[in-house]
Design a protein around this motif. Sequence first.
Motif, short mmCIF file in Angstrom:
data_model
loop_
_atom_site.label_atom_id
_atom_site.label_comp_id
_atom_site.label_asym_id
_atom_site.label_seq_id
_atom_site.Cartn_x
_atom_site.Cartn_y
_atom_site.Cartn_z
N GLY A 249 0.80 -1.22 0.00
CA GLY A 249 0.00 0.00 0.00
C GLY A 249 0.83 1.27 0.00
N GLY A 250 1.99 1.24 -0.64
CA GLY A 250 2.84 2.43 -0.69
C GLY A 250 3.67 2.67 0.55
N ARG A 251 3.60 1.75 1.53
CA ARG A 251 4.38 1.88 2.76
C ARG A 251 5.27 0.66 2.94
NH1 ARG A 251 0.68 2.91 7.79
NH2 ARG A 251 2.76 2.89 8.73
N GLU A 252 6.24 0.81 3.82
CA GLU A 252 7.12 -0.31 4.12
C GLU A 252 7.06 -0.62 5.61
OE1 GLU A 252 11.07 0.22 2.70
OE2 GLU A 252 10.57 -0.47 0.69
N TYR A 253 7.05 -1.92 5.93
CA TYR A 253 7.01 -2.39 7.31
C TYR A 253 8.18 -3.35 7.52
CZ TYR A 253 2.15 -0.85 6.74
OH TYR A 253 1.01 -0.13 6.45
N GLU A 254 8.65 -3.42 8.75
CA GLU A 254 9.72 -4.35 9.07
C GLU A 254 9.14 -5.74 9.26
OE1 GLU A 254 13.33 -4.94 12.34
OE2 GLU A 254 12.07 -3.15 12.36
N GLY A 255 9.63 -6.70 8.49
CA GLY A 255 9.10 -8.05 8.55
C GLY A 255 9.77 -8.89 9.62
N LYS A 256 9.05 -9.94 10.06
CA LYS A 256 9.60 -10.85 11.06
C LYS A 256 10.17 -12.12 10.42
CE LYS A 256 6.92 -9.57 15.15
NZ LYS A 256 5.98 -10.04 16.20
N HIS A 257 9.99 -12.27 9.11
CA HIS A 257 10.54 -13.44 8.44
C HIS A 257 12.06 -13.32 8.33
CE1 HIS A 257 10.01 -10.34 5.35
NE2 HIS A 257 11.00 -10.92 4.70
N GLU A 258 12.71 -14.42 8.03
CA GLU A 258 14.17 -14.43 7.92
C GLU A 258 14.59 -13.82 6.58
OE1 GLU A 258 17.85 -17.63 7.56
OE2 GLU A 258 15.99 -18.23 8.53
N PRO A 259 15.35 -12.70 6.60
CA PRO A 259 15.78 -12.08 5.34
C PRO A 259 16.73 -13.00 4.58
CG PRO A 259 16.08 -10.58 7.20
CD PRO A 259 15.82 -11.94 7.77
N MET A 260 16.68 -12.90 3.26
CA MET A 260 17.59 -13.67 2.42
C MET A 260 18.84 -12.87 2.10
SD MET A 260 16.65 -15.67 -1.12
CE MET A 260 15.35 -16.63 -0.34
#
Length: 560
Positions: A249-260
Amino acid sequence: MNDAERKNIKYFLYARKSSESEDRQIQSIDDQVERMKRIASDYRLTIIKTYTEAKSAKQPKNRPIFKEMMERIEAGDANGILCWNINRLSRNPIDSAEVGWLLQNGIIKSIQTIDKEFLPEDNVLLFNIETGNANQYIIDLRKTTMRGRQRKLERGWLPNFAPLGYINDRNEMGEKIIIKDIDRFDMIRRMWEMLLSGNYTPPKILKISNEKWGLKTKRGRKIGGKPLSRSGIYRIFTNPFYAGLLSYGGREYEGKHEPMVTLEEFDRAQVIMGRKGKPRPKKLDFAYTGYIRCGECGCLITATEKFKHIKCTGEVKRYVYYFCTRKKKDFNCSQRKNIREEDLEQQIDEELGKYTILPEFRDWALEYLSKHNSKEIDERRKIYENQHKTLTSTQNELDELTKMRYKKLIDDETYLKEKGDLQNKITRIKNDLRETETRTERWLELTEKTFEFVTYARAAFSVGNLQAKKEILRAIGQNPTLKNGILEISPNKWLKTISENYPKLEKEYKRLEPEKGLVNTTKKEAFASLRSHWLRGWDLNPRPRGYGPRELPGCSTPRY
């Protein structure tokens, strides 16, 4: 309507099932058709054609089968509609108005549902209420869905299907989460590594992954299980999800998944692929911005990063430059030259060198300071009492806000916003209370770590991360300025004492240091005199205010 009148009406049977979630409890199309045919048989209704389609009715003009049926009704091919429920015909005001207008003008003489019949002579309010309820259901559902998605994003989980390399799952609490796909995660990570090496283009990586590795997309109910497409590999390399961010939706959130990949690797990938604009909305964080000011105009020093792709080696080099923002319109600042981060850090390192002491001096000071902790304890007690009063006051504000909502003095939006702000404030105050309690109890430990700072900060700065370097700089002193590429900073009082007195004390210490195995009374007395001189000029509590002890990266000493 009696049976004789029904015989003169020709019905179209219309059955619809949406693929959207709101219709999961509605009977299937086959069930609708079978039940409505039984009703037609019971009422002796004439069905001249059955129309079925699997389309959502949320948007107007979105159903070709429905459009064909309405056109034939207007042409006079039929004058009745048989359907399971009025919401099968429409869930939006545009299509509802079209059906209602034809019914009101007698072009449609009957709409027969499972439990009622709508006729032209009926009060129009009855039809409008039914179609209005169907439309309101969609509106309410949309709000509920959006709230659910927003809450899930704020908790750090993507409310969609997981991208390639990840799979959707549930945790022990039943919450939908996203985890690594053990069959594909390592392969996708290898694709990123190939791109970041600079030796492979996305099409070449695509060919290798499909033909040599046999990579297939995850199989779903209707799609998947096929080689990765050209557009698919570009979606991977431009999706910030792989760097731990949720773009929605035009925004960014910090995810809890493991980054690649890391954010830095993601940005490098965008440069390698020639994406000139900002690959994603982001706020860059630099170690020394927001604190250092221009020595000429007083504006804050800002920074920018530049990337250079070395074609011969495939390496992408990152450079950071600091410079004056020159935001004062009434001041013509001449500071237009920037300074590289490496050169700025070299100056900070030299500044730290002025305040670095030997471990022996730290031990002497701690022995003296451990006997004077009552002042610190009293100070922390007063701070704790003030924080507790603030907590009680804020909790009362929250209670009053809740009462206002019960009395309907404020709306939901205002209540939720104010409630969130107060709850965040309460959380911060409670954290401060816990920190104050801990610091009161552990004053001697804090003091010890203060002296460890002046003993080891320089070494820690050389290996520290961005946050560590930022906090070490702030611990040095106040009012740092940058002019003509030269950093100047007013050291804290406790550090100034070291810079003024320590060099000659260290020189004297080294001169008096006994050779191995040779200790005599004269030298012991000299050491005692030197130690006394050192402690006389030292503040009882030299610790820099506002910097609690934490471990410095790369060593077992604290950072402030």
